[in-house]
Motif scaffolding. Structure first.
Motif, PDB file in Angstrom:
ATOM      1  N   PHE A  51       0.871  -1.173   0.000  1.00  0.00           N
ATOM      2  CA  PHE A  51       0.000   0.000   0.000  1.00  0.00           C
ATOM      3  C   PHE A  51       0.909   1.224   0.000  1.00  0.00           C
ATOM      4  O   PHE A  51       1.838   1.307   0.815  1.00  0.00           O
ATOM      5  N   LEU A  52       0.605   2.162  -0.906  1.00  0.00           N
ATOM      6  CA  LEU A  52       1.488   3.304  -1.144  1.00  0.00           C
ATOM      7  C   LEU A  52       0.771   4.611  -0.826  1.00  0.00           C
ATOM      8  O   LEU A  52      -0.448   4.736  -1.032  1.00  0.00           O
ATOM      9  N   ALA A  53       1.541   5.593  -0.342  1.00  0.00           N
ATOM     10  CA  ALA A  53       1.023   6.942  -0.090  1.00  0.00           C
ATOM     11  C   ALA A  53       2.001   7.934  -0.693  1.00  0.00           C
ATOM     12  O   ALA A  53       3.226   7.789  -0.523  1.00  0.00           O
ATOM     13  N   GLY A  54       1.479   8.948  -1.403  1.00  0.00           N
ATOM     14  CA  GLY A  54       2.393   9.851  -2.077  1.00  0.00           C
ATOM     15  C   GLY A  54       1.842  11.248  -2.313  1.00  0.00           C
ATOM     16  O   GLY A  54       0.858  11.669  -1.680  1.00  0.00           O
ATOM     17  N   ASP A  55       2.491  11.928  -3.229  1.00  0.00           N
ATOM     18  CA  ASP A  55       2.122  13.308  -3.543  1.00  0.00           C
ATOM     19  C   ASP A  55       0.698  13.358  -4.079  1.00  0.00           C
ATOM     20  O   ASP A  55       0.171  12.382  -4.634  1.00  0.00           O
ATOM     21  N   SER A 102      -6.328   2.228  -6.943  1.00  0.00           N
ATOM     22  CA  SER A 102      -5.873   3.583  -6.598  1.00  0.00           C
ATOM     23  C   SER A 102      -6.983   4.379  -5.953  1.00  0.00           C
ATOM     24  O   SER A 102      -8.178   4.125  -6.156  1.00  0.00           O
ATOM     25  N   SER A 103      -6.578   5.378  -5.154  1.00  0.00           N
ATOM     26  CA  SER A 103      -7.506   6.310  -4.537  1.00  0.00           C
ATOM     27  C   SER A 103      -6.724   7.567  -4.207  1.00  0.00           C
ATOM     28  O   SER A 103      -5.507   7.659  -4.494  1.00  0.00           O
ATOM     29  N   GLY A 122      -1.044  18.264   8.433  1.00  0.00           N
ATOM     30  CA  GLY A 122      -1.586  17.783   9.707  1.00  0.00           C
ATOM     31  C   GLY A 122      -2.914  17.078   9.584  1.00  0.00           C
ATOM     32  O   GLY A 122      -3.617  16.935  10.580  1.00  0.00           O
ATOM     33  N   ALA A 123      -3.265  16.573   8.379  1.00  0.00           N
ATOM     34  CA  ALA A 123      -4.521  15.850   8.205  1.00  0.00           C
ATOM     35  C   ALA A 123      -4.285  14.348   8.424  1.00  0.00           C
ATOM     36  O   ALA A 123      -3.253  13.803   8.013  1.00  0.00           O
ATOM     37  N   PHE A 124      -5.282  13.713   9.037  1.00  0.00           N
ATOM     38  CA  PHE A 124      -5.223  12.283   9.340  1.00  0.00           C
ATOM     39  C   PHE A 124      -6.432  11.620   8.673  1.00  0.00           C
ATOM     40  O   PHE A 124      -7.583  11.918   8.992  1.00  0.00           O
ATOM     41  N   TYR A 125      -6.155  10.701   7.740  1.00  0.00           N
ATOM     42  CA  TYR A 125      -7.218  10.032   6.991  1.00  0.00           C
ATOM     43  C   TYR A 125      -7.186   8.530   7.255  1.00  0.00           C
ATOM     44  O   TYR A 125      -6.128   7.941   7.525  1.00  0.00           O
ATOM     45  N   SER A 126      -8.368   7.937   7.104  1.00  0.00           N
ATOM     46  CA  SER A 126      -8.457   6.476   7.056  1.00  0.00           C
ATOM     47  C   SER A 126      -8.957   6.085   5.676  1.00  0.00           C
ATOM     48  O   SER A 126      -9.701   6.829   5.021  1.00  0.00           O
ATOM     49  N   TRP A 127      -8.513   4.874   5.233  1.00  0.00           N
ATOM     50  CA  TRP A 127      -8.908   4.418   3.898  1.00  0.00           C
ATOM     51  C   TRP A 127      -9.058   2.905   3.897  1.00  0.00           C
ATOM     52  O   TRP A 127      -8.155   2.170   4.303  1.00  0.00           O
ATOM     53  N   THR A 128     -10.205   2.464   3.456  1.00  0.00           N
ATOM     54  CA  THR A 128     -10.445   1.051   3.199  1.00  0.00           C
ATOM     55  C   THR A 128     -10.546   0.888   1.696  1.00  0.00           C
ATOM     56  O   THR A 128     -11.440   1.500   1.069  1.00  0.00           O
ATOM     57  N   PRO A 129      -9.645   0.148   1.074  1.00  0.00           N
ATOM     58  CA  PRO A 129      -9.683   0.017  -0.383  1.00  0.00           C
ATOM     59  C   PRO A 129     -11.075  -0.384  -0.874  1.00  0.00           C
ATOM     60  O   PRO A 129     -11.721  -1.278  -0.323  1.00  0.00           O
ATOM     61  N   GLY A 130     -11.505   0.334  -1.909  1.00  0.00           N
ATOM     62  CA  GLY A 130     -12.860   0.165  -2.429  1.00  0.00           C
ATOM     63  C   GLY A 130     -13.775   1.283  -1.997  1.00  0.00           C
ATOM     64  O   GLY A 130     -14.822   1.516  -2.621  1.00  0.00           O
ATOM     65  N   ASP A 131     -13.387   1.997  -0.916  1.00  0.00           N
ATOM     66  CA  ASP A 131     -14.141   3.149  -0.433  1.00  0.00           C
ATOM     67  C   ASP A 131     -13.268   4.395  -0.551  1.00  0.00           C
ATOM     68  O   ASP A 131     -12.040   4.320  -0.680  1.00  0.00           O
ATOM     69  N   ALA A 132     -13.925   5.535  -0.476  1.00  0.00           N
ATOM     70  CA  ALA A 132     -13.185   6.789  -0.495  1.00  0.00           C
ATOM     71  C   ALA A 132     -12.532   7.026   0.857  1.00  0.00           C
ATOM     72  O   ALA A 132     -13.066   6.613   1.892  1.00  0.00           O
ATOM     73  N   PRO A 133     -11.364   7.673   0.889  1.00  0.00           N
ATOM     74  CA  PRO A 133     -10.737   8.018   2.163  1.00  0.00           C
ATOM     75  C   PRO A 133     -11.650   8.917   2.999  1.00  0.00           C
ATOM     76  O   PRO A 133     -12.481   9.660   2.460  1.00  0.00           O
ATOM     77  N   GLY A 164      -1.915  13.496  -2.453  1.00  0.00           N
ATOM     78  CA  GLY A 164      -2.854  12.708  -1.656  1.00  0.00           C
ATOM     79  C   GLY A 164      -3.098  11.332  -2.238  1.00  0.00           C
ATOM     80  O   GLY A 164      -4.076  10.660  -1.876  1.00  0.00           O
ATOM     81  N   SER A 165      -2.186  10.865  -3.109  1.00  0.00           N
ATOM     82  CA  SER A 165      -2.397   9.616  -3.832  1.00  0.00           C
ATOM     83  C   SER A 165      -2.238   8.404  -2.917  1.00  0.00           C
ATOM     84  O   SER A 165      -1.338   8.337  -2.081  1.00  0.00           O
ATOM     85  N   LEU A 166      -3.107   7.422  -3.148  1.00  0.00           N
ATOM     86  CA  LEU A 166      -3.085   6.145  -2.441  1.00  0.00           C
ATOM     87  C   LEU A 166      -3.172   5.025  -3.467  1.00  0.00           C
ATOM     88  O   LEU A 166      -3.824   5.169  -4.510  1.00  0.00           O
ATOM     89  N   ALA A 167      -2.495   3.876  -3.190  1.00  0.00           N
ATOM     90  CA  ALA A 167      -2.541   2.752  -4.122  1.00  0.00           C
ATOM     91  C   ALA A 167      -2.332   1.452  -3.371  1.00  0.00           C
ATOM     92  O   ALA A 167      -1.665   1.416  -2.332  1.00  0.00           O
ATOM     93  N   MET A 168      -2.912   0.406  -3.933  1.00  0.00           N
ATOM     94  CA  MET A 168      -2.674  -0.948  -3.437  1.00  0.00           C
ATOM     95  C   MET A 168      -2.285  -1.811  -4.625  1.00  0.00           C
ATOM     96  O   MET A 168      -2.952  -1.794  -5.678  1.00  0.00           O
ATOM     97  N   TYR A 169      -1.191  -2.594  -4.468  1.00  0.00           N
ATOM     98  CA  TYR A 169      -0.754  -3.424  -5.585  1.00  0.00           C
ATOM     99  C   TYR A 169      -0.229  -4.753  -5.046  1.00  0.00           C
ATOM    100  O   TYR A 169       0.488  -4.810  -4.044  1.00  0.00           O
TER     101      TYR A 169
END
Length: 649
Positions: free
Chosen positions: A416-420, A436-437, A472-483, A422-427
């Protein structure tokens, strides 16, 4: 008148046709006896004129029964023809007591010899020649041949040997006492006797006749026993029971092991040494704490000081050398000797192991380190699914994104990746596409700010990721749903990293406007946040926290700029922990599989680890290192711009 004669008889000349004369007829008296007689007396007289008598004494003492005597009896010339014959037996001698008698009458009617048999009997049960009183004898004990009137010397044997004046008469009597323990001194009521019986002695006064070591006159020992029966215990040893000391430790004088004197029972103090890493060995060269046996053992200390590195439980004098770039056996600083690494060691990898060179920002490991994911600038992503071999290149498989942080799911090794942006990915390795999200499409409060940290948890088949960004933002993400935004710092100051082992204790590396150290915690379950107190941080080392790592729910390390190194023990305070505050190099990332294995990636390209004496510099890369990950002390990865480092390789 003829007298009595012993047979054989003289030849008798017999007349015919008239009464026999005095010499023509005789009685052959045959007297038998069944005891040890002393004398046999035969007496004959005229029946009608008793005064007309004759007798014969026969000494038979010494003859063994049964025995007999033969005597011829003739009548006197002036006697009548009827004779009264009496046979008596006497004890010991002819004038001794009569013990048997037989009386017969015999009439001489014709010439010749007539036989008269007489049997005498008396009681002599012990056969000593002295008859029982019942037979008229003088034996006082007819069952014991050692007791009879013929014995002239009385001996001490509990018998009336001479049958005069009673048992043991004329002997000297004394008091004797039973000596049960055989120590020569008796006890109890006396027995008055001419000689002691078995187990009886003349001395009395034994205070314990069951113990042969206790009797009057015995030397008194120091043993808690009245050895001399003097009514006291250990009385010569007056020092016994008094206070004493041994090198400051209190004690009491007690009997020594030889029981000949006293000695102080205080044990000398035991020296204890700090064992900070809990490996059973105290710190080499540390000062001892002397503790008396009566005092409690000090916590965290042991009785040896052989540990060359008391901040590392994997290093001690009795350790076994492993391939971990440490002096496990305290061999004068030597590491990995005896070819334990089989030629492997720290290595900066290149082609063909690393297929392409990129600006690597992050490295993450699966369970046991078997899956290795490395990501970075412009969508760079590579993967190795075994302990050796080349990486597989998945460059831009999840888009042309600068990936800043990664986490590997334990169950399947997916990254699971986090990047510029606000990008999120699972591979998953070798998958056709990437899931991706983006926090820019969050269900609440979207943000396209760069994500700086990521951590995930699996529960009930669902994977939940938590990410933080530079506002300073804290997000949760379940793949398949929006953060979903959980919270955001009101100041807008950044979070640079996130880590934890449970969602209830997530640790956050917080930036602030003063660029000083700051760490927060967040409990997802209760949606509560807190700020920690920092203790002992020198101003020269008080830089922004860049990375942190928890190996359980109550312990973690944090690193930052200016050589900042902090330690957390589950309470509300973090403590400055640098072994050498003069080292002020920016520390970018930390991975700590346990308390003794804090591996740190530094801006100067060094991989460091804190120990007692300072910083261990395990490896120096060709440039700055941005991230580090260790599945154990025997599997460590670090990355930087075009740099991939592994131990052992």
């Amino acid at each position: 008148m003829k007298g009595l004669i012993l047979l054989p008889l003289a030849l008798l000349f017999l007349g015919c046709g008239h009464p026999p004369g005095a010499t023509e007829a005789a009685v052959h008296v045959q007297a038998s006896y069944d005891f040890r007689a002393g004398c046999i007396v035969v007496e004959a007289h005229d029946k009608d004129a008793p005064a007309k008598a004759q007798s014969q004494r026969i000494v038979v003492k010494g003859r063994l029964p049964p025995a007999k005597v033969d005597i011829a009896v003739f009548r006197g010339a002036d006697w009548g023809r009827t004779l009264a014959i009496t046979v008596t037996a006497h004890e010991q001698k002819c004038d001794g007591p009569e013990v048997a008698r037989a009386t017969r009458e015999y009439t001489l009617e014709k010439a010749g010899v007539e036989t008269l048999e007489v049997a005498l009997s008396a009681t002599d049960a012990d056969g000593d020649g002295y008859m029982a009183p019942s037979s008229g004898g003088t034996d006082c004990d007819d069952s014991d041949k050692e007791s009879n009137p013929g014995i002239t010397t009385e001996v001490c044997d509990g018998r009336d040997n001479d049958c005069r004046n009673g048992v043991d008469d004329g002997l000297t009597f004394s008091d004797y006492y039973l000596d049960e323990d055989g120590d020569g001194v008796g006890a109890g009521a006396p027995v008055h006797a001419c000689a002691p019986s078995s187990h009886y002695v003349a001395l009395s006064g034994d205070c314990d006749d069951k113990d042969p070591a206790r009797f009057p006159g015995n030397p008194e020992l120091c043993n808690g026993v009245d050895d001399n029966c003097a009514g006291g215990i250990d009385e010569p040893f007056t020092q016994k029971g008094q206070s004493c000391s041994n090198t400051g430790c209190p004690g009491t004088y007690v009997c020594n092991s030889a029981h000949t004197g006293t000695e102080c029972n205080a044990l000398p103090p035991t020296s204890y040494y700090p064992d900070a890493d809990g490996d059973g060995e105290g710190a080499l060269g540390s000062a001892p704490q002397n503790v008396c046996a009566t005092d409690p053992v000090p916590a965290g200390k042991v009785t040896n000081h052989t540990d060359c590195d008391d901040l590392d439980a994997y290093n001690k004098s009795t350790g076994t050398e492993l391939c971990d770039d440490r002096d496990n056996n305290c061999a004068n600083g030597k590491t990995d000797e005896a070819a334990v690494c089989a030629g492997k060691g720290w290595k900066q990898l290149g082609s063909p192991t690393i297929p392409t060179s990129h600006g690597w920002n992050t490295v993450a490991l699966g369970t046991g380190g078997l899956q290795v994911w490395i990501a970075g600038l412009s969508g760079a992503l590579i993967y190795r699914g075994s302990s050796t071999g080349a990486f597989t290149d998945f460059n831009q498989k999840c888009g042309n994104i600068n990936w800043n942080a990664a986490w590997v799911r334990p169950s399947d090794g997916s990254v699971f990746l986090a990047g510029d942006g606000g990008s999120l990915a699972m591979y998953t390795a070798n998958a056709a596409s990437c899931t991706s999200s983006s926090t820019a499409s969050a269900s609440n409060t979207p943000s396209s700010r760069p994500l700086q940290g990521i951590i995930g948890f699996e529960s009930g088949g669902t994977t939940t990721l938590y990410v933080v960004n530079d506002e300073g933002a804290f997000y949760s993400w379940t793949p398949g749903d929006a953060p979903t935004l959980k919270f955001q710092r009101s100041s807008g100051d950044p979070y640079w990293d996130i880590h934890g082992v449970t969602p209830s204790t997530l640790l956050l590396a917080a930036g602030n406007s003063s660029s000083t150290a700051d760490i927060h915690s967040y409990n997802v379950t209760t949606d509560s946040r807190a700020s920690f107190t920092l203790s002992g941080v020198p101003s020269a080392n008080n830089g922004t926290v860049q990375g942190l790592w928890a190996w359980d729910s109550t312990h973690a390390y944090a690193v930052g700029k200016k050589g900042l190194l902090l330690w957390w023990d589950g309470n509300a305070t973090w403590y400055f922990f640098s072994p050498d505050p003069s080292m002020k190099v920016d520390l970018n990332s930390v991975s700590a599989p346990d308390a003794y294995s804090a591996y740190i990636a530094s801006q100067d390209g060094k991989i460091r680890r804190p120990v007692v004496g300072g910083w261990v510099e395990h490896f120096t890369a060709t440039g700055a290192l941005k991230d580090i990950a260790a599945s154990s002390r025997q599997d460590i990865w670090a990355v930087g711009n075009g740099i991939v480092v592994h131990f052992p390789e």
